[in-house]
Write an enzyme that holds these catalytic residues in place. Structure first.
Site, PDB file in Angstrom:
ATOM      1  N   ASP A  30       1.013  -1.086   0.101  1.00  0.00           N
ATOM      2  CA  ASP A  30      -0.020   0.080  -0.034  1.00  0.00           C
ATOM      3  C   ASP A  30       1.003   1.230   0.061  1.00  0.00           C
ATOM      4  O   ASP A  30       1.922   1.350   0.595  1.00  0.00           O
ATOM      5  CB  ASP A  30      -0.841   0.025   1.300  1.00  0.00           C
ATOM      6  CG  ASP A  30      -2.122   1.111   1.055  1.00  0.00           C
ATOM      7  OD1 ASP A  30      -3.039   0.461   1.103  1.00  0.00           O
ATOM      8  OD2 ASP A  30      -1.744   2.391   1.452  1.00  0.00           O
ATOM      9  N   ASN A  86     -12.915  -3.174   2.432  1.00  0.00           N
ATOM     10  CA  ASN A  86     -13.857  -1.999   2.330  1.00  0.00           C
ATOM     11  C   ASN A  86     -14.852  -2.190   1.332  1.00  0.00           C
ATOM     12  O   ASN A  86     -14.485  -2.118  -0.048  1.00  0.00           O
ATOM     13  CB  ASN A  86     -13.208  -0.683   2.643  1.00  0.00           C
ATOM     14  CG  ASN A  86     -12.225  -0.610   3.742  1.00  0.00           C
ATOM     15  OD1 ASN A  86     -12.755  -0.999   4.833  1.00  0.00           O
ATOM     16  ND2 ASN A  86     -10.884  -0.087   3.741  1.00  0.00           N
ATOM     17  N   HIS A  99     -10.335  -4.707  -3.388  1.00  0.00           N
ATOM     18  CA  HIS A  99      -8.915  -5.318  -3.047  1.00  0.00           C
ATOM     19  C   HIS A  99      -9.082  -5.484  -1.595  1.00  0.00           C
ATOM     20  O   HIS A  99     -10.004  -5.106  -0.896  1.00  0.00           O
ATOM     21  CB  HIS A  99      -7.939  -3.926  -3.027  1.00  0.00           C
ATOM     22  CG  HIS A  99      -8.474  -2.708  -2.559  1.00  0.00           C
ATOM     23  ND1 HIS A  99      -9.472  -1.820  -3.150  1.00  0.00           N
ATOM     24  CD2 HIS A  99      -8.378  -1.993  -1.356  1.00  0.00           C
ATOM     25  CE1 HIS A  99     -10.003  -1.026  -2.286  1.00  0.00           C
ATOM     26  NE2 HIS A  99      -9.257  -1.082  -1.370  1.00  0.00           N
ATOM     27  N   HIS A 101      -7.011  -5.917   1.894  1.00  0.00           N
ATOM     28  CA  HIS A 101      -5.887  -5.263   2.776  1.00  0.00           C
ATOM     29  C   HIS A 101      -5.504  -6.242   3.562  1.00  0.00           C
ATOM     30  O   HIS A 101      -5.982  -7.235   4.468  1.00  0.00           O
ATOM     31  CB  HIS A 101      -6.170  -4.238   3.752  1.00  0.00           C
ATOM     32  CG  HIS A 101      -6.750  -2.867   3.143  1.00  0.00           C
ATOM     33  ND1 HIS A 101      -6.161  -1.656   2.895  1.00  0.00           N
ATOM     34  CD2 HIS A 101      -7.995  -2.574   2.559  1.00  0.00           C
ATOM     35  CE1 HIS A 101      -6.900  -0.859   2.205  1.00  0.00           C
ATOM     36  NE2 HIS A 101      -7.951  -1.267   2.147  1.00  0.00           N
TER      37      HIS A 101
HETATM   38  P1  5GP Z   1      -9.721   1.515   0.316  1.00  0.00           P
HETATM   39  O1  5GP Z   1     -10.014   2.686   1.283  1.00  0.00           O
HETATM   40  O2  5GP Z   1     -10.201   1.371  -0.815  1.00  0.00           O
HETATM   41  O3  5GP Z   1      -9.976   0.171   1.125  1.00  0.00           O
HETATM   42  O4  5GP Z   1      -8.274   1.463   0.281  1.00  0.00           O
HETATM   43  C1  5GP Z   1      -7.545   1.815  -1.002  1.00  0.00           C
HETATM   44  C2  5GP Z   1      -6.120   1.733  -0.718  1.00  0.00           C
HETATM   45  O5  5GP Z   1      -5.507   1.930  -1.687  1.00  0.00           O
HETATM   46  C3  5GP Z   1      -5.706   2.739   0.355  1.00  0.00           C
HETATM   47  O6  5GP Z   1      -5.046   2.282   1.616  1.00  0.00           O
HETATM   48  C4  5GP Z   1      -4.469   3.661  -0.517  1.00  0.00           C
HETATM   49  O7  5GP Z   1      -3.574   3.988   0.194  1.00  0.00           O
HETATM   50  C5  5GP Z   1      -4.073   2.745  -1.406  1.00  0.00           C
HETATM   51  N1  5GP Z   1      -3.676   3.292  -2.562  1.00  0.00           N
HETATM   52  C6  5GP Z   1      -4.493   4.343  -3.661  1.00  0.00           C
HETATM   53  N2  5GP Z   1      -3.770   4.573  -4.674  1.00  0.00           N
HETATM   54  C7  5GP Z   1      -2.689   3.770  -4.698  1.00  0.00           C
HETATM   55  C8  5GP Z   1      -1.552   3.603  -5.282  1.00  0.00           C
HETATM   56  O8  5GP Z   1      -1.478   4.169  -6.555  1.00  0.00           O
HETATM   57  N3  5GP Z   1      -0.530   2.575  -5.538  1.00  0.00           N
HETATM   58  C9  5GP Z   1      -0.799   2.035  -4.197  1.00  0.00           C
HETATM   59  N4  5GP Z   1       0.505   0.792  -4.008  1.00  0.00           N
HETATM   60  N5  5GP Z   1      -1.595   1.789  -3.293  1.00  0.00           N
HETATM   61  C10 5GP Z   1      -2.487   2.880  -3.479  1.00  0.00           C
END
Ligand code: 5GP
Ligand code: ZN
Length: 115
Positions: A30, A86, A99, A101
Site C-alpha cells: 500500500d 472495505n 482489494h 488489505h
Molecule cells: P480502500 O479505502 O479503498 O479500502 O483502500 C484503498 C487503498 O489503496 C488505500 O489504503 C490507499 O493508500 C491505497 N492506494 C491508493 N492509490 C494507490 C496507488 O497508486 N498505489 C498503491 N500501492 N496503493 C494505493
C-alpha cells in the site's frame, strides 16, 4: 488506457512494489501504509467491489484468501495479520477495484472497530 488505478498497476502503467503475482491475482505494498505490514491483494480482472461480485468471482476470491497467509509471511508477518475489504460508501471504499488489505506487524494490532 484504463481510468482504474489498480488496473493500471496490473498493466504496469503505474509502478507498484509487488510482493506476489500469479495469473489471477496481484499483491503489492500500500502506498500509504497504516501498519508496518500493509499489502493490497487484488484480482487482476477488474471487479468493482464485493457488492458487485457474482458467482463466477468465487474462484479468484478463494485464491486471494488462500494466498493471504503465504503473502503475509513473505513480508514478515509470521504470527498473524488482519484482512479487511472495505465496500462501498459505508465501508469507506476509496478505490473501486476490489482489494483485500493485509495488515500486520503491530504486536498486536489495535482492537477491532469501536463506535
Ligand atoms: P480502500 O479505502 O479503498 O479500502 O483502500 C484503498 C487503498 O489503496 C488505500 O489504503 C490507499 O493508500 C491505497 N492506494 C491508493 N492509490 C494507490 C496507488 O497508486 N498505489 C498503491 N500501492 N496503493 C494505493
Ligand atoms: Zn480496475
Amino acid at each position: 488506457m484504463s481510468d482504474c488505478i489498480f488496473c493500471r498497476i496490473v498493466e504496469g502503467e503505474i509502478p507498484a512494489q509487488k510482493v506476489f503475482e500469479d495469473d489471477e491475482i496481484l499483491a503489492f505494498k500500500d502506498i500509504h501504509p497504516i501498519a508496518p505490514v500493509h499489502i493490497l491483494v487484488i484480482p487482476k480482472r477488474h471487479i468493482e467491489s464485493l457488492d458487485a461480485s457474482v458467482e463466477s468471482d468465487a474462484n479468484v476470491f478463494g485464491r486471494m484468501l488462500v494466498k493471504a497467509g503465504p503473502i503475509a509471511r513473505e513480508v514478515g508477518a509470521h504470527d498473524g495479520f488482519r484482512t479487511i475489504i472495505n465496500t462501498g460508501r459505508i465501508g469507506r471504499q476509496e478505490v473501486y477495484h476490489l482489494h483485500m488489505h493485509i495488515i500486520g506487524g503491530g504486536d498486536p494490532l489495535p482492537a477491532m472497530i469501536k463506535y
